[in-house]
Design a protein around this motif. Structure first.
Motif: not given
Length: 286
Positions: A33, A57, A60, A66, A192, A205-206, A208-209, A211, A214-215
């Motif tokens: 990123r 990473t 998106a 995320t 991560y 997921l939205r 944490l975007a 931050t 990558t989950a």
């Protein structure tokens, strides 16, 4: 084996399957990123001779969600990532004060002795409770520290009885954990994140975007949660590992007391089968 898998699920925040969206657990192109390499180089000037490589990473997901990584599916190289969740919730301080141990220094010592690279998914609360251990793990090039939230509360509900982080507080909770790692002096920290309980939905997921994490989930549940016999734990991992697997285990002595003994069998047997142990960052970059 089914019983062991269930136990892995019951240890809230660690071995469960959660409210996942399988369609987003994909092999997306791995990217870094931020600014492009050329732009970064121009801004920073000449690169040092041994500039550190940024951890990979994933791009998106749809709508900027995320991304979620589960395992390496490309290629047949026998690599496997062992990951260890260092769990402690925000409200477990009194239990630690009474002597309950949420750490497992013997496990870390065994990984070092066996020369196993590994990723530790740590909560911020764990790092605050055991700052010297967090610094030691995060200063050892054999290991990397990833984010398992600050509070170890759920990011989607229901999630095995865990309290739930409010949506507007999710990114702050994750950042608070990164701050705890920094305050402990950990160096090898990667972008991560592992959802407590493995529970997430589109809203999480939205949230944490921003931050940039990558989950990271898993494809092999060790079943070490609350297990009393290391043999079946080792057998479950050995039987289920495939090239590119990502295994979830635990670095929490009170809740996973046989993990260290299981590792003493898992490591040599998988090596005898030709496997090499890598950190998540290496698995993701291959």
């Amino acid at each position: 084996m089914a019983t062991l898998g269930l136990l892995g699920v019951v240890l809230v925040g660690c071995g469960g399957g959660g409210a996942e969206s399988p369609a987003r657990e994909a092999e997306a192109p791995v990217v870094s990123r931020g600014a492009s390499p050329k732009a970064s180089a121009a801004a920073a000037g000449p690169a040092p001779a041994h500039a550190p490589t940024a951890p990979p990473t994933m791009a998106a997901g749809p709508g900027g969600l995320t991304p979620v990584y589960t395992r390496r599916t490309k290629g047949a190289e026998k690599v496997v990532a062992l990951t260890f969740d260092a769990d402690m919730t925000a409200d477990q301080g009194p239990r630690a004060a009474r002597g309950e141990r949420f750490d497992n220094p013997e496990l870390i010592a065994t990984l070092r002795r066996l020369e196993v690279d590994a990723t530790v998914f740590m909560t911020g609360r764990w790092a605050e409770e055991y700052p010297e251990q967090a610094k030691s793990i995060g200063g050892d090039p054999r290991f990397e520290i990833a984010n398992h939230s600050y509070s170890h509360y759920a990011f989607a509900s229901p999630c095995y009885g865990l309290p739930t982080v409010a949506g507007p507080d999710m990114a702050t909770d994750v950042q608070r954990a990164f701050d705890a790692f920094r305050d402990a002096g950990a160096v090898n920290v990667v972008p991560y994140f592992r959802f407590p309980g493995g529970c997430y939905d589109d809203a999480a997921l939205r949230a944490l975007a921003p931050t940039g994490v990558t989950a990271v989930q898993w494809d092999v549940v060790s079943g070490d949660a609350f297990a009393k016999d290391p043999g079946p734990v080792a057998e479950q991992v050995i039987d289920e590992v495939r090239p590119g697997s990502l295994v979830v285990l635990h670095c929490t002595r009170s809740a996973a007391p046989v993990t260290e003994r299981a590792i003493r069998r898992i490591v040599p047997e998988l090596r005898a089968r030709g496997y090499r142990f890598v950190k998540v960052s290496e698995l993701m970059s291959r």
